[in-house]
Design an enzyme around this catalytic site. Structure first.
Site, mmCIF file in Angstrom:
data_model
loop_
_atom_site.group_PDB
_atom_site.id
_atom_site.type_symbol
_atom_site.label_atom_id
_atom_site.label_comp_id
_atom_site.label_asym_id
_atom_site.label_seq_id
_atom_site.Cartn_x
_atom_site.Cartn_y
_atom_site.Cartn_z
ATOM 1 N N TYR A 1 -3.515 -2.203 34.353
ATOM 2 C CA TYR A 1 -2.328 -1.424 33.990
ATOM 3 C C TYR A 1 -1.967 -0.390 35.055
ATOM 4 O O TYR A 1 -0.886 0.174 35.055
ATOM 5 C CB TYR A 1 -2.525 -0.718 32.643
ATOM 6 C CG TYR A 1 -2.609 -1.661 31.448
ATOM 7 C CD1 TYR A 1 -2.313 -3.011 31.575
ATOM 8 C CD2 TYR A 1 -2.987 -1.201 30.203
ATOM 9 C CE1 TYR A 1 -2.402 -3.873 30.504
ATOM 10 C CE2 TYR A 1 -3.077 -2.063 29.113
ATOM 11 C CZ TYR A 1 -2.784 -3.407 29.275
ATOM 12 O OH TYR A 1 -2.871 -4.261 28.209
ATOM 13 N N LYS B 1 -14.657 -10.844 31.924
ATOM 14 C CA LYS B 1 -14.561 -12.276 32.213
ATOM 15 C C LYS B 1 -15.090 -12.526 33.634
ATOM 16 O O LYS B 1 -14.355 -12.947 34.538
ATOM 17 C CB LYS B 1 -13.128 -12.780 32.007
ATOM 18 C CG LYS B 1 -12.893 -13.083 30.517
ATOM 19 C CD LYS B 1 -11.657 -13.878 30.231
ATOM 20 C CE LYS B 1 -11.666 -15.266 30.815
ATOM 21 N NZ LYS B 1 -12.482 -16.232 30.064
ATOM 22 N N ASP C 1 -13.038 -13.555 25.942
ATOM 23 C CA ASP C 1 -12.399 -14.554 25.064
ATOM 24 C C ASP C 1 -13.349 -14.950 23.938
ATOM 25 O O ASP C 1 -12.931 -15.113 22.786
ATOM 26 C CB ASP C 1 -11.924 -15.784 25.863
ATOM 27 C CG ASP C 1 -12.985 -16.351 26.811
ATOM 28 O OD1 ASP C 1 -13.988 -15.650 27.070
ATOM 29 O OD2 ASP C 1 -12.806 -17.480 27.285
ATOM 30 N N ASP D 1 -7.423 -3.305 25.080
ATOM 31 C CA ASP D 1 -6.135 -3.205 24.390
ATOM 32 C C ASP D 1 -6.056 -4.304 23.322
ATOM 33 O O ASP D 1 -5.755 -4.058 22.150
ATOM 34 C CB ASP D 1 -5.020 -3.384 25.442
ATOM 35 C CG ASP D 1 -3.656 -3.017 24.909
ATOM 36 O OD1 ASP D 1 -3.552 -2.657 23.718
ATOM 37 O OD2 ASP D 1 -2.682 -3.099 25.685
ATOM 38 N N ASP E 1 -7.006 -3.946 19.080
ATOM 39 C CA ASP E 1 -5.971 -4.269 18.080
ATOM 40 C C ASP E 1 -6.475 -5.327 17.110
ATOM 41 O O ASP E 1 -6.270 -5.238 15.909
ATOM 42 C CB ASP E 1 -4.697 -4.797 18.762
ATOM 43 C CG ASP E 1 -3.686 -3.681 19.002
ATOM 44 O OD1 ASP E 1 -4.120 -2.512 19.005
ATOM 45 O OD2 ASP E 1 -2.494 -3.971 19.178
#
Ligand code: NAD
Length: 368
Positions: free
Chosen positions: A143, A194, A227, A251, A255
Site C-alpha cells: 500500500y 506467501k 491463502d 487487510d 476482514d
C-alpha cells in the site's frame, strides 16, 4: 497501573458521536467508581472537520494525539462528503492519524460471544468460543511501496504498478508486538505470508523465525501461507491464537476473521506502535443509513475503549470488568437492532449503554 489518563476523543461523523457518547458515560462511571480520572480533549475528524476547518483532521489533533495516552475515534465519512477533493476526503484524516502517529500494528480481535453465536454465518460448532487476534502490519508493504502508479505504454495499453516491500526492522517490530500479545493470551503465533511466490514473504518468514529464536522461544511459532490461512479461518478458526501478517494479507484476513462473528456492531480495533502512541476505533463506519436514529450498537466502540484500558493504560483489570459486563448484558437478551434475535429486548444506543453501566456495578462488586 494508571490512574490519570489523557485522551484525545474524535467522534467524527454519522453514528460516531452517538456511540462515543456511550463511551463517555462509561468514563464517567469509571471516574466515580474505579478511581480513574480522565483528561479529555475533543475535536472534529472526517467530514465534521472538513466542515469546520476545511481539512479532515486538524494539526492540533495530530500533535495532541502524539502526546496523549490514547486517541479514541468514532467513525468518518458519509454521502455529504462524497464529492470533496480526494486529498481531503474524510478517510484521509484517518490515514494521516495512522501515518503521523506511526501506528504500525493494527490489532483486530475476533471474539464470538456465546449469546451471539447464531449471528455467525458459520455453524455454531465451528465458531463457538472463538477468540483470535489478528495483528496486521499497517504502515508498510504494497500500500506504500514505490514505484507505484499507472503509466501509458503508448501502444493502447496501460500498466499499473505497486511494489510490495518490507525491511528487517519493519517485520521485526510488528513481530515483537504479536509475540508480546501472545504471551498474554494462549502463547501461540501463526505468521502468514506467501514466501512460496514472493521474496518479501521469504524475508518475512526468515525474520520472524530469527526473532522468535532470539527473543521469544517460549512462544509457539508456526508459519502458514496466507491463502491457506484464508481457508483455515473458515474451516477451523479456533486453531489460531494470534495471527501476524503484512498489510495486504492482514487487510483481507482481518476482514474475513471479523466476519466470523457475524456482527459489525461488535468489532473493536486498536492501532499501536512501540513508543506509546495508540488509536482505538470500531471496525464499522459511520452508518449513514441509521445515523441520528438511536439505532447504532455502541459495543464496538465500548470494546475499543476496553482495549485502550488494556493496552495503553495498563488497566487490564478494568478491561476485564467491561468485557464481562458486556457479555452479561448480551446474555440477558438486551440487543440493538443489528444483533436482535427472537425473545430478546430491543434497545436503543443509549439504552444499551445504560444496561452496560448497570451491569458494571454488579461485576465490579463481585470482583471486589
Ligand atoms: P458501515 O460500517 O458504516 O455500515 C455498513 C452496514 O452496517 C450499514 O447497514 C450500517 O447501518 C451497519 N452498521 C455499521 N455499524 C453499525 C453499528 N454500530 N450498529 C448497527 N449497525 C451498524 O459501512 P458503509 O455503509 O460501507 O460506509 C458508510 C460510510 O462510512 C462511508 O462513508 C465509508 O467510507 C465510511 N467508513 C468509515 C470507516 C471508519 O471510519 N473507520 C470504516 C468503514 C467505512
Amino acid at each position: 497501573m494508571k490512574t490519570n489518563v489523557s485522551l484525545v476523543i474524535l467522534p467524527g461523523d454519522g453514528i460516531g458521536p452517538e456511540v462515543m457518547d456511550e463511551v463517555k458515560k462509561i468514563m464517567g462511571w469509571l471516574e466515580k467508581n474505579a478511581g480513574l480520572s480522565f483528561e479529555i480533549w475533543e475535536d472534529h475528524v472526517g467530514g465534521a472537520a472538513i466542515d469546520a476547518y476545511g481539512v479532515p483532521v486538524s494539526d492540533e489533533a495530530i500533535e495532541r494525539g502524539k502526546k496523549a495516552d490514547a486517541v479514541m475515534l468514532g467513525a468518518v465519512g458519509g454521502p455529504k462528503w462524497d464529492d470533496v477533493d480526494y486529498a481531503i476526503r474524510p478517510e484521509a484524516g484517518l490515514l494521516r492519524l495512522r501515518k503521523d502517529l506511526n501506528l504500525f500494528a493494527n490489532l483486530r480481535p475476533a471474539i464470538v460471544f456465546d449469546a451471539l453465536v447464531d449471528a455467525s454465518t458459520l455453524k455454531r460448532e465451528v465458531v463457538q468460543g472463538l477468540d483470535i487476534l489478528i495483528v496486521r502490519e499497517l504502515t508498510g508493504g504494497v500500500y506504500f511501496g514505490e514505484p507505484r502508479g499507472i503509466e501509458d505504454l503508448g501502444n493502447g495499453e496501460r500498466r499499473g504498478v505497486n511494489t510490495q516491500v518490507y525491511t528487517t526492522s519493519e517485520i521485526r517490530r510488528v513481530g515483537r508486538v504479536a509475540f508480546d500479545l501472545a504471551r498474554k493470551r494462549r502463547n501461540r503465533v501463526c505468521s502468514c505470508e506467501k514466501g512460496n511466490v514472493m521474496e518479501s514473504g521469504r524475508l518475512w518468514r526468515e525474520e520472524m523465525t530469527a526473532l522468535h529464536r532470539e527473543s521469544f522461544s517460549d512462544v509457539e511459532l508456526t508459519h502458514m501461507y496466507a491463502d491457506n490461512c484464508a481457508m483455515q479461518l473458515l474451516r477451523n478458526p479456533r486453531q489460531f491464537d494470534v495471527i501476524v501478517t503484512d498489510n495486504l494479507f492482514g487487510d483481507i484476513l482481518s476482514d474475513e476473521a471479523s466476519m466470523l462473528t457475524g456482527s459489525l456492531g461488535m468489532l473493536p480495533s486498536a492501532s499501536l506502535n512501540d513508543t506509546g502512541e495508540a488509536m482505538y476505533e470500531p471496525v464499522h463506519g459511520s452508518a449513514p443509513d441509521i445515523a441520528g436514529q438511536g439505532k447504532a450498537n455502541p459495543m464496538a466502540t465500548i470494546l475499543s475503549f476496553s482495549m485502550a484500558l488494556r493496552y495503553s493504560m495498563n488497566r487490564g483489570d478494568l478491561a476485564d470488568v467491561i468485557e464481562t459486563a458486556a457479555r452479561n448484558v448480551l446474555n440477558a437478551g438486551v440487543r440493538t437492532g443489528d444483533i436482535m434475535a427472537e425473545g430478546c429486548t430491543l434497545a436503543s444506543t443509549s439504552q444499551m449503554g445504560d444496561a452496560l453501566i448497570k451491569e458494571l456495578g454488579q461485576v465490579l462488586a463481585k470482583a471486589a
